[in-house]
Design a protein around this motif. Structure first.
Motif, mmCIF file in Angstrom:
data_model
loop_
_atom_site.group_PDB
_atom_site.id
_atom_site.type_symbol
_atom_site.label_atom_id
_atom_site.label_comp_id
_atom_site.label_asym_id
_atom_site.label_seq_id
_atom_site.Cartn_x
_atom_site.Cartn_y
_atom_site.Cartn_z
ATOM 1 N N ILE A 273 0.860 -1.178 0.000
ATOM 2 C CA ILE A 273 0.000 0.000 0.000
ATOM 3 C C ILE A 273 0.895 1.225 0.000
ATOM 4 O O ILE A 273 1.896 1.281 0.722
ATOM 5 C CB ILE A 273 -0.968 0.010 1.204
ATOM 6 C CG1 ILE A 273 -1.959 1.169 1.069
ATOM 7 C CG2 ILE A 273 -0.221 0.047 2.534
ATOM 8 C CD1 ILE A 273 -3.172 1.039 1.969
ATOM 9 N N ASP A 274 0.586 2.166 -0.862
ATOM 10 C CA ASP A 274 1.381 3.394 -0.939
ATOM 11 C C ASP A 274 0.478 4.610 -0.849
ATOM 12 O O ASP A 274 -0.719 4.546 -1.181
ATOM 13 C CB ASP A 274 2.232 3.423 -2.210
ATOM 14 C CG ASP A 274 1.408 3.265 -3.472
ATOM 15 O OD1 ASP A 274 0.939 4.280 -3.996
ATOM 16 O OD2 ASP A 274 1.249 2.122 -3.950
ATOM 17 N N GLN A 275 1.040 5.687 -0.400
ATOM 18 C CA GLN A 275 0.280 6.920 -0.179
ATOM 19 C C GLN A 275 1.151 8.119 -0.513
ATOM 20 O O GLN A 275 2.340 8.155 -0.188
ATOM 21 C CB GLN A 275 -0.177 7.006 1.279
ATOM 22 C CG GLN A 275 -0.859 8.324 1.629
ATOM 23 C CD GLN A 275 -1.402 8.349 3.037
ATOM 24 O OE1 GLN A 275 -1.901 7.350 3.532
ATOM 25 N NE2 GLN A 275 -1.298 9.489 3.701
ATOM 26 N N GLU A 276 0.553 9.096 -1.154
ATOM 27 C CA GLU A 276 1.230 10.358 -1.446
ATOM 28 C C GLU A 276 0.424 11.488 -0.837
ATOM 29 O O GLU A 276 -0.773 11.620 -1.094
ATOM 30 C CB GLU A 276 1.391 10.554 -2.955
ATOM 31 C CG GLU A 276 2.248 11.746 -3.321
ATOM 32 C CD GLU A 276 2.564 11.781 -4.803
ATOM 33 O OE1 GLU A 276 3.701 11.463 -5.180
ATOM 34 O OE2 GLU A 276 1.641 12.123 -5.575
ATOM 35 N N THR A 277 1.085 12.297 -0.013
ATOM 36 C CA THR A 277 0.425 13.380 0.711
ATOM 37 C C THR A 277 1.082 14.706 0.364
ATOM 38 O O THR A 277 2.313 14.822 0.411
ATOM 39 C CB THR A 277 0.514 13.161 2.232
ATOM 40 O OG1 THR A 277 -0.046 11.883 2.548
ATOM 41 C CG2 THR A 277 -0.246 14.239 2.982
ATOM 42 N N GLY A 278 0.291 15.692 0.040
ATOM 43 C CA GLY A 278 0.805 17.027 -0.239
ATOM 44 C C GLY A 278 0.622 17.953 0.944
ATOM 45 O O GLY A 278 -0.198 17.711 1.828
ATOM 46 N N ASP A 279 1.410 19.033 0.949
ATOM 47 C CA ASP A 279 1.344 20.033 2.028
ATOM 48 C C ASP A 279 1.488 19.361 3.401
ATOM 49 O O ASP A 279 0.720 19.601 4.318
ATOM 50 C CB ASP A 279 0.023 20.814 1.966
ATOM 51 C CG ASP A 279 -0.159 21.514 0.635
ATOM 52 O OD1 ASP A 279 0.856 21.893 0.022
ATOM 53 O OD2 ASP A 279 -1.306 21.680 0.206
#
Length: 396
Positions: A273-279
């Motif tokens: 499982i991968d996640q990309e978070t901004g700010d």
């Protein structure tokens, strides 16, 4: 027979490529990269690699050529690390010609195929051999093949390889103790065939893979003498991959493959499982994270009693992770931490790096690599290879 066919394919590629550039003079695209790599450790010599990629198109015809020049003084390593050739080595990494229509594509030549959906370990990615001369910087090797792809998001792709290409074995300080004095690995006389079908069902991207050929990971055979010889055993494989969005910014991935070979069959699986978070810390930054687990229905040792590793399985029963922070979401300044921990053998691999781009062409990457474990484990056997590395890159 297969060798003769392979030679005919190579001659056809050379002849057709020789005539393509004038036809596609207005559509040629070129770019390349020069990389200098150095490890701060005695016995690991500098490596200078230059790659250049040129591609073009003329109507329904397209072509690509990617020559490569490698300079590396590795006189302590075995001759097989680059197909028996010493540095400097000039080679063609990829070179193919192709025809395409609205919904189909045919290519002939040296190609690299990416059938993976998970990171690092991919049971479905069975076609291309690997360069294991440095096991912390593994990369795929191109293979001479004919490939035909039909469709878009839902597609069918068939690949035929007339002659197996061997993987490069580890060299110098990465060479297993049991490999001292081994001859170069031999390719099989047979070819390879792969079929991949992709689609989308219930908002899930899926692919199914069938393969018949040889394993890309070498095994050891005991021959008269007695002597040990690396070889690539026959392999049949069937794989399924699934990718689905699991949340606003998460992706869940699964790969499962059944391998059938002379010494038995087993199922290998990988879930991530991968996640990309901004700010995340400030406006405009990006944090990327991935966690992955690889397992198998056959709890085989990653390193056999002879001390020879099964490179396809050394990361089984392992948790892998990667955290990457991009301060401005433009890949100009990136800090990354990645690691592997084997839940069975309790050995581990860790890498921390910082990459800084200077202008539009130059980049500097500084990394630290550590390995832990008992001497009989995979990573534990390489504890003496812990190091700091420096990589300078120039793209044009």
């Amino acid at each position: 027979m297969s060798v003769a066919i392979n030679r005919k394919i190579k001659r056809a590629i050379v002849a057709l490529l020789a005539g393509l550039p004038p036809l596609a003079a207005q559509a040629i695209e070129q770019h390349g990269e020069v990389t200098l790599w150095q490890a701060a450790r005695h016995g690991m010599t500098p490596e200078l690699r230059w790659t250049h990629e040129a591609s073009g198109a003329a109507g329904a015809m397209a072509w690509k050529v990617e020559p490569e020049l490698l300079l590396r003084d590795d006189q302590d390593g075995p001759a097989w690390w680059n197909n028996g050739r010493r540095s400097p080595v000039a080679s063609v990494r990829r070179a193919y010609i192709g025809l395409h229509g609205a919904d189909w594509q045919f290519r002939l030549g040296k190609q690299v195929f990416d059938w993976s959906q998970t990171d690092t370990v991919s049971p479905a990615d069975v076609l291309n051999p690997r360069d294991w001369s440095d096991i912390t910087r593994v990369r795929k090797l191109a293979i001479p093949a004919a490939s035909l792809r039909y469709g878009g998001q839902s597609s069918v792709e068939a690949v035929w390889v007339p002659q197996q290409q061997v993987s490069y074995l580890p060299s110098a300080t990465w060479l297993p103790a049991s490999a001292g004095g081994l001859p170069a690995p031999q390719a099989s006389d047979g070819g390879q065939f792969g079929l991949r079908v992709t689609g989308n069902w219930l908002q899930t991207d899926w692919s199914a893979v069938l393969y018949r050929g040889n394993s890309t990971a070498p095994s050891l055979a005991l021959e008269a003498g007695p002597t040990l010889r690396p070889y690539f055993q026959p392999l049949r494989a069937a794989a399924l991959t699934l990718v689905r969005q699991a949340g606003a910014s998460q992706m869940a991935r699964l790969e499962v493959a059944r391998y059938q070979q002379a010494n038995g069959s087993f199922i290998q699986y990988v879930a991530s499982i991968d996640q990309e978070t901004g700010d995340w810390l400030r406006a405009g930054d990006t944090l990327y994270m991935i966690v992955q687990y690889a397992g198998s229905t056959q709890r085989a040792q990653a390193v056999d009693p002879l001390g020879w590793p099964d490179f396809r399985r050394v990361l089984e029963q392992s948790v892998m992770f990667k955290v990457s922070y991009d301060a401005d979401s433009n890949q100009r300044s990136v800090v990354e931490l990645s690691g592997v921990w084997n839940t069975r053998a309790h050995d581990s691999y860790w890498r921390a790096s910082w990459q800084q781009r200077i202008g539009d062409a130059l980049s500097v990457t500084v990394a630290g690599i550590g390995m832990r474990g008992q001497p009989h484990t995979f990573w534990g056997a390489y504890r003496g290879n812990q190091r700091m590395t420096l990589e300078l890159g120039w793209k044009y």
